[in-house]
Design a protein around this motif. Sequence first.
Motif, PDB file in Angstrom:
ATOM      1  N   PRO A   1       0.808  -1.234   0.000  1.00  0.00           N
ATOM      2  CA  PRO A   1       0.000   0.000   0.000  1.00  0.00           C
ATOM      3  C   PRO A   1       0.836   1.276   0.000  1.00  0.00           C
ATOM      4  N   THR A   2       2.138   1.151   0.272  1.00  0.00           N
ATOM      5  CA  THR A   2       2.996   2.331   0.315  1.00  0.00           C
ATOM      6  C   THR A   2       3.070   3.020  -1.045  1.00  0.00           C
ATOM      7  N   ILE A   3       2.976   2.248  -2.127  1.00  0.00           N
ATOM      8  CA  ILE A   3       3.038   2.839  -3.469  1.00  0.00           C
ATOM      9  C   ILE A   3       1.881   3.816  -3.672  1.00  0.00           C
ATOM     10  N   ALA A   4       0.669   3.339  -3.396  1.00  0.00           N
ATOM     11  CA  ALA A   4      -0.507   4.198  -3.549  1.00  0.00           C
ATOM     12  C   ALA A   4      -0.448   5.380  -2.583  1.00  0.00           C
ATOM     13  N   TYR A   5       0.044   5.117  -1.376  1.00  0.00           N
ATOM     14  CA  TYR A   5       0.196   6.171  -0.363  1.00  0.00           C
ATOM     15  C   TYR A   5       1.109   7.283  -0.883  1.00  0.00           C
ATOM     16  N   ALA A   6       2.252   6.896  -1.428  1.00  0.00           N
ATOM     17  CA  ALA A   6       3.218   7.882  -1.921  1.00  0.00           C
ATOM     18  C   ALA A   6       2.666   8.672  -3.106  1.00  0.00           C
ATOM     19  N   ILE A   7       1.888   7.998  -3.971  1.00  0.00           N
ATOM     20  CA  ILE A   7       1.329   8.665  -5.151  1.00  0.00           C
ATOM     21  C   ILE A   7       0.329   9.739  -4.749  1.00  0.00           C
ATOM     22  N   THR A   8      -0.505   9.463  -3.754  1.00  0.00           N
ATOM     23  CA  THR A   8      -1.584  10.404  -3.399  1.00  0.00           C
ATOM     24  C   THR A   8      -1.237  11.334  -2.246  1.00  0.00           C
ATOM     25  N   TYR A   9      -0.085  11.138  -1.596  1.00  0.00           N
ATOM     26  CA  TYR A   9       0.269  11.966  -0.434  1.00  0.00           C
ATOM     27  C   TYR A   9       0.316  13.464  -0.785  1.00  0.00           C
ATOM     28  N   PRO A  10       0.979  13.861  -1.871  1.00  0.00           N
ATOM     29  CA  PRO A  10       0.981  15.304  -2.198  1.00  0.00           C
ATOM     30  C   PRO A  10      -0.429  15.848  -2.421  1.00  0.00           C
ATOM     31  N   LEU A  11      -1.315  15.010  -2.978  1.00  0.00           N
ATOM     32  CA  LEU A  11      -2.705  15.426  -3.172  1.00  0.00           C
ATOM     33  C   LEU A  11      -3.349  15.760  -1.826  1.00  0.00           C
ATOM     34  N   GLY A  12      -3.071  14.925  -0.805  1.00  0.00           N
ATOM     35  CA  GLY A  12      -3.636  15.189   0.508  1.00  0.00           C
ATOM     36  C   GLY A  12      -3.163  16.512   1.076  1.00  0.00           C
ATOM     37  N   VAL A  13      -1.866  16.791   0.946  1.00  0.00           N
ATOM     38  CA  VAL A  13      -1.316  18.048   1.474  1.00  0.00           C
ATOM     39  C   VAL A  13      -1.921  19.259   0.775  1.00  0.00           C
TER      40      VAL A  13
ATOM     41  N   ALA B   1       9.535   1.327  -0.864  1.00  0.00           N
ATOM     42  CA  ALA B   1       8.571   1.498  -1.954  1.00  0.00           C
ATOM     43  C   ALA B   1       9.232   2.002  -3.225  1.00  0.00           C
ATOM     44  N   GLY B   2      10.340   2.716  -3.085  1.00  0.00           N
ATOM     45  CA  GLY B   2      10.983   3.315  -4.259  1.00  0.00           C
ATOM     46  C   GLY B   2      11.431   2.297  -5.290  1.00  0.00           C
ATOM     47  N   ALA B   3      11.745   1.077  -4.837  1.00  0.00           N
ATOM     48  CA  ALA B   3      12.237   0.047  -5.759  1.00  0.00           C
ATOM     49  C   ALA B   3      11.236  -0.259  -6.862  1.00  0.00           C
ATOM     50  N   ALA B   4       9.942  -0.208  -6.527  1.00  0.00           N
ATOM     51  CA  ALA B   4       8.918  -0.557  -7.520  1.00  0.00           C
ATOM     52  C   ALA B   4       7.979   0.611  -7.818  1.00  0.00           C
ATOM     53  N   PHE B   5       8.343   1.820  -7.351  1.00  0.00           N
ATOM     54  CA  PHE B   5       7.413   2.945  -7.477  1.00  0.00           C
ATOM     55  C   PHE B   5       7.108   3.274  -8.937  1.00  0.00           C
ATOM     56  N   TYR B   6       8.131   3.471  -9.736  1.00  0.00           N
ATOM     57  CA  TYR B   6       7.902   3.885 -11.127  1.00  0.00           C
ATOM     58  C   TYR B   6       7.138   2.812 -11.901  1.00  0.00           C
ATOM     59  N   ASP B   7       7.561   1.552 -11.742  1.00  0.00           N
ATOM     60  CA  ASP B   7       6.875   0.465 -12.449  1.00  0.00           C
ATOM     61  C   ASP B   7       5.409   0.383 -12.059  1.00  0.00           C
ATOM     62  N   ASN B   8       5.127   0.556 -10.774  1.00  0.00           N
ATOM     63  CA  ASN B   8       3.727   0.498 -10.321  1.00  0.00           C
ATOM     64  C   ASN B   8       2.939   1.717 -10.765  1.00  0.00           C
TER      65      ASN B   8
ATOM     66  N   ILE C   1       3.317   3.268 -13.571  1.00  0.00           N
ATOM     67  CA  ILE C   1       2.956   2.990 -14.967  1.00  0.00           C
ATOM     68  C   ILE C   1       1.940   1.854 -15.042  1.00  0.00           C
ATOM     69  N   LYS C   2       2.174   0.787 -14.282  1.00  0.00           N
ATOM     70  CA  LYS C   2       1.308  -0.393 -14.332  1.00  0.00           C
ATOM     71  C   LYS C   2      -0.125  -0.070 -13.928  1.00  0.00           C
ATOM     72  N   PHE C   3      -0.283   0.683 -12.851  1.00  0.00           N
ATOM     73  CA  PHE C   3      -1.618   0.968 -12.329  1.00  0.00           C
ATOM     74  C   PHE C   3      -2.144   2.339 -12.748  1.00  0.00           C
ATOM     75  N   ASN C   4      -1.421   3.010 -13.654  1.00  0.00           N
ATOM     76  CA  ASN C   4      -1.834   4.342 -14.111  1.00  0.00           C
ATOM     77  C   ASN C   4      -1.963   5.279 -12.903  1.00  0.00           C
ATOM     78  N   GLY C   5      -0.832   5.760 -12.436  1.00  0.00           N
ATOM     79  CA  GLY C   5      -0.810   6.590 -11.241  1.00  0.00           C
ATOM     80  C   GLY C   5      -1.692   7.817 -11.312  1.00  0.00           C
ATOM     81  N   TRP C   6      -1.856   8.402 -12.509  1.00  0.00           N
ATOM     82  CA  TRP C   6      -2.722   9.574 -12.644  1.00  0.00           C
ATOM     83  C   TRP C   6      -4.177   9.210 -12.342  1.00  0.00           C
ATOM     84  N   LEU C   7      -4.558   7.985 -12.708  1.00  0.00           N
ATOM     85  CA  LEU C   7      -5.921   7.534 -12.402  1.00  0.00           C
ATOM     86  C   LEU C   7      -6.088   7.370 -10.892  1.00  0.00           C
TER      87      LEU C   7
END
Length: 564
Positions: A167-179, A464-471, A473-479
């Motif tokens: 869950p850290t990947i999703a957390y990191a992607i949306t954290y700036p949105l929360g702030v 989380a950084g090890a797989a952040f970029y791949d995830n 792209i894989k899960f469409n982070g913008w979505l």
Amino acid sequence: MFDWFNTLFFPASEPDITQSLIVLLIAISVGFFVGRIRIGNVSLGVSAVMFVGLFLGHYGYRMDESILVFVRDFGLILFVYGIGIQVGPSFFSSFKKDGLLFNLLAVGAVVLGGLITYGIHIITKIDIENAVGLMSGSVTNTPGLGAAKATLQEIQNQFPTKVFSDPTIAYAITYPLGVFGIITTIILSKSIFKIDLAKESLSLQKKSLDTENKIIHEKCRITNPELLGKSIYQIFKELDSHNIIISRLKNSGSKVVYSPSLDTKIHDKDVVMVVGNQKDVTRFIAVVGKISTDLFIESESDVVARFIFVTNKKATHKTLAELDLHNKFDLKVTRVVRSGLELLAQPSLELFYGDKLLIVGNKEAICEIEKIIGNSEKNLLEPDFLSLFGGLIIGIIIGSIPIFIPSLPVPLKLGFAAGPLLTALFISRYGGVGAIHSYINNGAIHFMKDLGICLFFAAVGIHAGAAFYDNFIKFNGWLWIYYGCYITFIPLIIMVLLGRFVFKLNFYQLVGIMSGAYTDPAALAFSTKYLDSEIPNQSYATVYPLVTIARIFIAQLLILLFAS
């Protein structure tokens, strides 16, 4: 020649202890530097440590797995325990005023966010662990993420064949949105509702005059003829003024000032020093006489006022009535300062280690009382590791107690987030447990909190950084950011509308509740500068503990109920 240097500072797939520590320290130190960079009034603060960790993890830096898990969990424990000790006294006292309403509003937003998260999981078919990561990042709640990861680990221990997303990947992607989501809402709501800050401040000041519990002292000259010749005890009883303390008395025509007992009789034009909260003091003076301008009563020649710290453990957990300072030493305690809160010195008030007493009386007697109370500021500056680590042990034990609930795959636990937090809240509320006391000086609390959250952010970021970029792209982070907008903005908008138009809350207080409901110190720091006021800090501290516990439980329940 420089192989040792390359070994220390270049990425390694299987790092040893030294390499792991170097990566950890780089993430924290560089993160602190990046966190101080401001864009307008906004900075990432300590959360920048996580983004630096993500960057390092993406470029191949790793930590030994066992070290990483230890650092992550120990950091979380330090962070939440520090929060509990810091806000515990104000948290419980706030329920006597507007705290219940504030917490209902904030926890309602937490529950609504959980329902929206479940809806996103059902509609979009996102794994629940990723959905919980989206939720934790969208509301900038780190303890919720920690609880979710711990619960996933518990399930995996019970069912080794199951595989879960991090869950850290999703957390990191949306954290700036929360702030930035909270900050945007604060700015837009002020503009849309045409908030007049001067009017809001004046309204809050007027309300505070009626409900303020701040302890004050005021000089009063006795002029009511019906009270002459009566003892202070009789006057208190007739006027039902048991929340008032008379700390000094000067008879009319005399320059001698003394600390009166309850049996002392009052005469015409006597001047007394009245101590109590604003409302009670104003009412008392209006009945017994008028405000005095006498200067002799404040003289330090006969009676002095001194602050004494409670550092002798023999005096802790005793009431003022049990110490009986007035009868034994002719001294009167007028107020007690505890964790920044001023309390009226009622006979039934129990003293805690680290309390600061304002004592009025003879200089020699005050010197004698120091032998009983302690008054050693040096002891307060020295860290009491028995109390600190003893409290952490109790918190970990409570967090590890399994709560068996039918139909859940594994027992529910408070975990490393809620266990230490609840323990710290109650230790700070009741002053300690046995030899473990609640006092930790402010500098140590801030250090513990900052160290803890830095360790946690660095560990989860590097992992989380090890797989952040791949995830991404894989899960469409913008979505995922788009989905996170629902979790961020819908509860905020409803909270603002209800708080402003239904409960008629002051805008300063509402901003603090918004920041507290999303456990977002960055948004709080922005709001205090943007509004040029410290008022949001009060409502933030009021809702933070209960909100944190609610977010931990909701994150755990979503994982336990719906993890495949």
